[in-house]
Motif scaffolding. Structure first.
Motif, mmCIF file in Angstrom:
data_model
loop_
_atom_site.group_PDB
_atom_site.id
_atom_site.type_symbol
_atom_site.label_atom_id
_atom_site.label_comp_id
_atom_site.label_asym_id
_atom_site.label_seq_id
_atom_site.Cartn_x
_atom_site.Cartn_y
_atom_site.Cartn_z
ATOM 1 N N ARG A 91 48.780 37.823 34.476
ATOM 2 C CA ARG A 91 49.254 36.626 35.187
ATOM 3 C C ARG A 91 49.613 36.964 36.628
ATOM 4 N NH1 ARG A 91 47.683 35.402 30.825
ATOM 5 N NH2 ARG A 91 45.857 35.614 32.124
ATOM 6 N N ILE B 4 47.901 28.493 35.807
ATOM 7 C CA ILE B 4 48.433 29.849 35.676
ATOM 8 C C ILE B 4 49.740 29.815 34.882
ATOM 9 C CG2 ILE B 4 49.340 31.867 36.899
ATOM 10 C CD1 ILE B 4 47.512 31.055 39.277
ATOM 11 N N GLU C 122 46.734 36.874 38.818
ATOM 12 C CA GLU C 122 46.370 35.497 39.162
ATOM 13 C C GLU C 122 47.338 34.914 40.181
ATOM 14 O OE1 GLU C 122 45.885 33.143 35.621
ATOM 15 O OE2 GLU C 122 44.529 34.593 34.735
#
Length: 183
Positions: free
Chosen positions: A91, A140, A94
């Motif tokens: 994550r 996200i 991202e």
């Protein structure tokens, strides 16, 4: 403390047609899974993930592939922490990309101001870019199962982009002939 559990998917898909293999990979990544190695991935155990993975298992079988779904837990806290760290790292990667796009957005607004491009067309274009940033961050965040380190920074940066666009919008409004002298 409740022990965390995950759904482990192991699968093999024939290399051809590549479209099928790539489609499976995209669906798995789109769910927010982490790959432990090629063809072995994890998702937090939830009814939604289990349902979606069972559908994917059927798709893999229809591609003449093989898939096995298992429920698993870490052997100890250290193993559990390793798994969570993998999810957070994915994550945060991202979020970093998102933060880069926020920087691009900020640079674009700065360029519009420096060039004195105070038109409704430019404002509309930048508004669309901000909508894309909002949608991207929501995606996200939805897959951020364990609170990535950069989540707060990303949310704060999006807010800063919104404020920046509002300020630019005021300049656009003030620059238009029909609005001069209006209060």
């Amino acid at each position: 403390m409740k022990q965390l559990s995950w759904i482990l998917l192991t699968y093999k898909v024939p290399p051809e047609p590549a479209k099928g293999r790539i489609g499976v990979w995209r669906k798995i990544k789109g769910m927010g899974a982490v790959y432990l190695q090629n063809g072995v991935c994890l998702l937090p155990h939830s009814d939604d993930h289990l349902r979606r993975l069972k559908m994917l298992e059927n798709e893999i079988t229809s591609l003449s592939g093989e898939a096995v779904l298992l429920e698993t837990v870490g052997l100890d806290k250290a193993q559990e922490d390793k798994v969570i760290a993998r999810f957070r790292a994915d994550r945060d990667e991202e979020y970093r990309e998102f933060l880069g796009k926020c920087a691009d957005f900020e640079a674009e607004i700065a360029k519009e101001r420096a060039d004195e491009h105070f038109t409704y067309a430019e404002l509309e274009e930048n508004d669309e870019d901000l909508k894309k940033l909002r949608t991207w961050l929501a995606k996200i965040t939805k897959l951020d199962f364990y609170g990535g380190e950069l989540s707060a920074e990303a949310a704060s940066r999006l807010t800063a982009c919104e404020v920046l666009l509002d300020e630019y919008a005021k300049q656009v409004f003030e620059a238009q002939e029909e609005n001069r002298g209006a209060t």
